[in-house]
Design an enzyme around this catalytic site. Structure first.
Site, PDB file in Angstrom:
ATOM      1  N   CYS A   1       6.965  -4.885  15.752  1.00 15.14           N
ATOM      2  CA  CYS A   1       6.584  -3.902  16.780  1.00 15.14           C
ATOM      3  C   CYS A   1       5.150  -4.219  17.210  1.00 15.14           C
ATOM      4  O   CYS A   1       4.282  -4.477  16.380  1.00 15.14           O
ATOM      5  CB  CYS A   1       6.692  -2.486  16.230  1.00 15.14           C
ATOM      6  SG  CYS A   1       8.378  -2.054  15.737  1.00 15.14           S
TER       7      CYS A   1
ATOM      8  N   GLU B   1       0.822  -1.195   0.000  1.00 15.61           N
ATOM      9  CA  GLU B   1       0.000   0.000   0.000  1.00 15.61           C
ATOM     10  C   GLU B   1       0.866   1.258   0.000  1.00 15.61           C
ATOM     11  O   GLU B   1       1.963   1.282   0.561  1.00 15.61           O
ATOM     12  CB  GLU B   1      -0.931  -0.007   1.215  1.00 15.61           C
ATOM     13  CG  GLU B   1      -1.936  -1.140   1.112  1.00 15.61           C
ATOM     14  CD  GLU B   1      -2.911  -1.217   2.261  1.00 15.61           C
ATOM     15  OE1 GLU B   1      -4.071  -1.587   2.002  1.00 15.61           O
ATOM     16  OE2 GLU B   1      -2.549  -0.922   3.410  1.00 15.61           O
TER      17      GLU B   1
ATOM     18  N   CYS C   1      -1.094   5.645  10.025  1.00 18.61           N
ATOM     19  CA  CYS C   1       0.161   5.006  10.457  1.00 18.61           C
ATOM     20  C   CYS C   1      -0.130   3.656  11.098  1.00 18.61           C
ATOM     21  O   CYS C   1      -0.976   3.545  11.972  1.00 18.61           O
ATOM     22  CB  CYS C   1       0.884   5.838  11.515  1.00 18.61           C
ATOM     23  SG  CYS C   1       1.157   7.533  11.072  1.00 18.61           S
TER      24      CYS C   1
ATOM     25  N   SER D   1      12.298   6.659   7.691  1.00 17.69           N
ATOM     26  CA  SER D   1      11.956   6.365   9.080  1.00 17.69           C
ATOM     27  C   SER D   1      12.425   4.951   9.424  1.00 17.69           C
ATOM     28  O   SER D   1      12.221   4.018   8.657  1.00 17.69           O
ATOM     29  CB  SER D   1      10.435   6.467   9.274  1.00 17.69           C
ATOM     30  OG  SER D   1      10.082   6.173  10.600  1.00 17.69           O
TER      31      SER D   1
ATOM     32  N   HIS E   1       9.210   5.619  20.553  1.00 16.00           N
ATOM     33  CA  HIS E   1       8.029   5.030  21.211  1.00 16.00           C
ATOM     34  C   HIS E   1       8.169   4.710  22.688  1.00 16.00           C
ATOM     35  O   HIS E   1       7.167   4.418  23.352  1.00 16.00           O
ATOM     36  CB  HIS E   1       7.532   3.775  20.481  1.00 16.00           C
ATOM     37  CG  HIS E   1       7.251   3.987  19.033  1.00 16.00           C
ATOM     38  ND1 HIS E   1       6.565   5.074  18.560  1.00 16.00           N
ATOM     39  CD2 HIS E   1       7.580   3.250  17.942  1.00 16.00           C
ATOM     40  CE1 HIS E   1       6.468   4.999  17.235  1.00 16.00           C
ATOM     41  NE2 HIS E   1       7.083   3.908  16.838  1.00 16.00           N
TER      42      HIS E   1
ATOM     43  N   CYS F   1       6.779  -6.970   7.318  1.00 18.79           N
ATOM     44  CA  CYS F   1       7.906  -6.439   8.084  1.00 18.79           C
ATOM     45  C   CYS F   1       8.332  -7.473   9.106  1.00 18.79           C
ATOM     46  O   CYS F   1       7.507  -8.181   9.658  1.00 18.79           O
ATOM     47  CB  CYS F   1       7.497  -5.149   8.799  1.00 18.79           C
ATOM     48  SG  CYS F   1       8.871  -4.326   9.652  1.00 18.79           S
TER      49      CYS F   1
ATOM     50  N   SER G   1      11.645   5.780  15.012  1.00 19.32           N
ATOM     51  CA  SER G   1      10.466   5.330  15.753  1.00 19.32           C
ATOM     52  C   SER G   1      10.901   4.953  17.160  1.00 19.32           C
ATOM     53  O   SER G   1      11.311   3.829  17.416  1.00 19.32           O
ATOM     54  CB  SER G   1       9.842   4.129  15.040  1.00 19.32           C
ATOM     55  OG  SER G   1       9.351   4.541  13.784  1.00 19.32           O
TER      56      SER G   1
ATOM     57  N   CYS H   1       1.852  -2.465  15.717  1.00 15.56           N
ATOM     58  CA  CYS H   1       1.813  -2.191  14.270  1.00 15.56           C
ATOM     59  C   CYS H   1       1.200  -3.370  13.526  1.00 15.56           C
ATOM     60  O   CYS H   1       1.606  -4.516  13.715  1.00 15.56           O
ATOM     61  CB  CYS H   1       3.223  -1.930  13.752  1.00 15.56           C
ATOM     62  SG  CYS H   1       3.292  -1.641  11.968  1.00 15.56           S
TER      63      CYS H   1
ATOM     64  N   GLY I   1       7.060  -1.944   6.015  1.00 12.22           N
ATOM     65  CA  GLY I   1       8.438  -2.434   5.983  1.00 12.22           C
ATOM     66  C   GLY I   1       9.428  -1.570   6.729  1.00 12.22           C
ATOM     67  O   GLY I   1       9.138  -0.439   7.119  1.00 12.22           O
ATOM     68  N   GLU I   2      10.612  -2.155   6.980  1.00 12.33           N
ATOM     69  CA  GLU I   2      11.721  -1.424   7.601  1.00 12.33           C
ATOM     70  C   GLU I   2      12.699  -1.071   6.477  1.00 12.33           C
ATOM     71  O   GLU I   2      13.430  -1.948   5.990  1.00 12.33           O
ATOM     72  CB  GLU I   2      12.377  -2.299   8.675  1.00 12.33           C
ATOM     73  CG  GLU I   2      13.712  -1.776   9.182  1.00 12.33           C
ATOM     74  CD  GLU I   2      13.690  -0.302   9.615  1.00 12.33           C
ATOM     75  OE1 GLU I   2      12.829   0.072  10.426  1.00 12.33           O
ATOM     76  OE2 GLU I   2      14.539   0.459   9.125  1.00 12.33           O
TER      77      GLU I   2
ATOM     78  N   CYS J   1       3.545   8.487   1.197  1.00 17.87           N
ATOM     79  CA  CYS J   1       4.071   7.523   2.171  1.00 17.87           C
ATOM     80  C   CYS J   1       4.315   6.207   1.434  1.00 17.87           C
ATOM     81  O   CYS J   1       3.381   5.561   0.966  1.00 17.87           O
ATOM     82  CB  CYS J   1       3.051   7.371   3.301  1.00 17.87           C
ATOM     83  SG  CYS J   1       3.563   6.228   4.589  1.00 17.87           S
TER      84      CYS J   1
HETATM   85  N1  SAH Z   1       9.691   0.504   9.926  1.00 19.25           N
HETATM   86  C1  SAH Z   1       9.893   1.929   9.862  1.00 19.25           C
HETATM   87  C2  SAH Z   1       8.950   2.585   8.858  1.00 19.25           C
HETATM   88  C3  SAH Z   1       7.488   2.566   9.256  1.00 19.25           C
HETATM   89  S1  SAH Z   1       7.020   4.180   9.643  1.00 19.25           S
HETATM   90  C4  SAH Z   1       9.753   2.516  11.251  1.00 19.25           C
HETATM   91  O1  SAH Z   1       9.393   1.779  12.160  1.00 19.25           O
HETATM   92  O2  SAH Z   1      10.034   3.693  11.443  1.00 19.25           O
HETATM   93  C5  SAH Z   1       5.459   3.975  10.334  1.00 19.25           C
HETATM   94  C6  SAH Z   1       5.344   4.698  11.657  1.00 19.25           C
HETATM   95  O3  SAH Z   1       4.043   4.431  12.230  1.00 19.25           O
HETATM   96  C7  SAH Z   1       6.349   4.200  12.666  1.00 19.25           C
HETATM   97  O4  SAH Z   1       6.764   5.227  13.495  1.00 19.25           O
HETATM   98  C8  SAH Z   1       5.513   3.208  13.433  1.00 19.25           C
HETATM   99  O5  SAH Z   1       6.085   2.907  14.676  1.00 19.25           O
HETATM  100  C9  SAH Z   1       4.194   3.910  13.529  1.00 19.25           C
HETATM  101  N2  SAH Z   1       3.086   3.005  13.825  1.00 19.25           N
HETATM  102  C10 SAH Z   1       3.030   1.676  13.637  1.00 19.25           C
HETATM  103  N3  SAH Z   1       1.835   1.188  14.020  1.00 19.25           N
HETATM  104  C11 SAH Z   1       1.112   2.232  14.455  1.00 19.25           C
HETATM  105  C12 SAH Z   1      -0.211   2.355  14.957  1.00 19.25           C
HETATM  106  N4  SAH Z   1      -1.014   1.304  15.057  1.00 19.25           N
HETATM  107  N5  SAH Z   1      -0.631   3.591  15.297  1.00 19.25           N
HETATM  108  C13 SAH Z   1       0.176   4.669  15.130  1.00 19.25           C
HETATM  109  N6  SAH Z   1       1.435   4.607  14.661  1.00 19.25           N
HETATM  110  C14 SAH Z   1       1.899   3.395  14.330  1.00 19.25           C
END
Ligand code: SAH
Length: 359
Positions: free
Chosen positions: A120, A96, A335, A193, A217, A116, A215, A123, A161-162, A109
């Site tokens: 996390c 997507e 996100c 990111s 968190h 991935c 990221s 996610c 993805g990462e 985006c």
């Molecule tokens: N893998 C990379 C790129 C993904 S960016 C990374 O982790 O940075 C997507 C962003 O959305 C990341 O900061 C991720 O942690 C955040 N994210 C993932 N799941 C989410 C959710 N359910 N609600 C809000 N943010 C979320």
């Protein structure tokens, strides 16, 4: 005679690589610039339209090359103007891409992998597991398609993805985004990111000048180990160390830290205080992201008052902090909601439940 599979997909080539290929064909290097402009600036895939190339070169391209992009399966618009495309890559694999208009800015985006591997906990892409890396063509193809229909002013590698675990293809695609003969975006408008793949962050610093988002968190290792498991491999100290270096190298750019707001998990005043402490001395911006729910999620979003209080707390300590607006959640484009699945939604939610241990 060549089969379509055997043809070179020109979207996999950087301008320098194209020049090398052309050299082998006995063509001058500036032909690569011209072809790049046709393909990327003008969105042309048909060699016949590339009228400043010689007939002989066009015929050769016909025989040996293609410009092939992922197939659009679904094209959805949110009530807030956010647009989401679902692309089919090959049997069973899809990704997507989300376009987010905001005033004069249009942010795309982009995804870097199918699924991935980092898992996390909050996610939905992570819950889906990892399938494969995208090729350069599949990454830049998302930009190519979107740019034909929308005014793309910024790209964030924040889709599925990462990105740092698909390093070469991602770096090549980002170079194309910033190439003046292609999309011409400045390095401030291309952001990668990462969840914190520390050695690859150092590699990135050495070869690219894109903007960096991390990221984060969680403000301590115990909590981050739990919700961003890659922290067990590269802890906060190592992660924040590379962020410090990122600023002190020649690019001298602030790092954006993303922080998802999980009700009762990481959103308390003590977490804000810890965050202020660990970010001390790092030129930082903080993006608080309201948690976006998905089927099978084990968290809920912090109440808005708590998010605002958290923000106030950081601002008082001098940290530039914003709350990221939730966009496109009515079409699951927000996100952490991207899963790239189109076959069977019920199966998908069962799989996610199984993956997060709910069934
Ligand atoms: N893998 C990379 C790129 C993904 S960016 C990374 O982790 O940075 C997507 C962003 O959305 C990341 O900061 C991720 O942690 C955040 N994210 C993932 N799941 C989410 C959710 N359910 N609600 C809000 N943010 C979320």
């Amino acid at each position: 005679v060549s089969t379509p599979e055997a043809k070179l997909n020109l979207l996999n080539y950087s301008r320098a690589e194209l020049a090398t290929l052309f050299k082998e064909w006995g063509e001058p290097a500036f032909r690569a610039d011209q072809l790049f402009q046709w393909i990327h600036q003008r969105g042309i895939a048909d060699f016949d339209e590339m009228t400043n190339l010689s007939k002989a070169l066009r015929a050769r391209l016909h025989d040996l090359a293609t410009v092939t992009v992922p197939e659009i399966i679904v094209d959805q618009k949110s009530t807030d103007g956010t647009r989401k495309w679902l692309f089919r890559l090959d049997c069973g694999n899809s990704i997507e891409t989300v376009f987010i208009p905001e005033g004069k800015r249009g942010t795309l985006c982009v995804s870097s992998q199918v699924g991935c591997a980092l898992n996390c906990r909050f996610c939905s892409t992570g819950a889906q597991g990892f399938n494969r890396n995208l090729s350069t063509a599949e990454i830049i193809g998302q930009v190519w398609l979107a740019a034909r229909e929308e005014q793309v002013t910024n790209v964030v590698m924040m889709g599925m993805g990462e990105p740092l675990l698909n390093f070469d293809n991602v770096v090549r695609a980002m170079d194309m985004m910033m190439d003046d003969f292609a999309y011409g975006l400045s390095k401030r408008r291309v952001t990668l990111s990462t969840a914190g793949v520390v050695p690859k962050m150092r590699d990135l610093m050495a070869v690219s000048s894109v903007s960096l988002a991390v990221s984060l968190h969680a403000p301590n290792d115990a909590l981050r180990d739990e919700i961003v498991p890659i922290n067990k491999k590269y802890n906060l100290k190592e992660l924040l160390g590379v962020c410090r270096d990122y600023f002190s190298n020649e690019s001298r750019r602030k790092v954006t830290f993303e922080y998802v707001m999980l009700d009762g998990v990481n959103d308390q005043p003590k977490h804000a205080r810890e965050l202020i402490t660990v970010l001390q001395g790092i030129p930082a911006k903080v993006n608080l992201i309201p948690f976006n729910p998905f089927p099978g999620a084990r968290y809920t979003c912090s109440p808005m008052e708590r998010i605002n209080a958290f923000r106030e707390h950081l601002i008082k300590a001098g940290l530039n902090t914003i709350v990221r607006k939730t966009r496109g959640d009515d079409i699951s484009a927000a996100c952490g909601q991207l899963v790239g699945d189109f076959k069977d939604r019920t199966k998908r939610s069962a799989r996610i439940k199984a993956a997060v241990g709910m069934e």
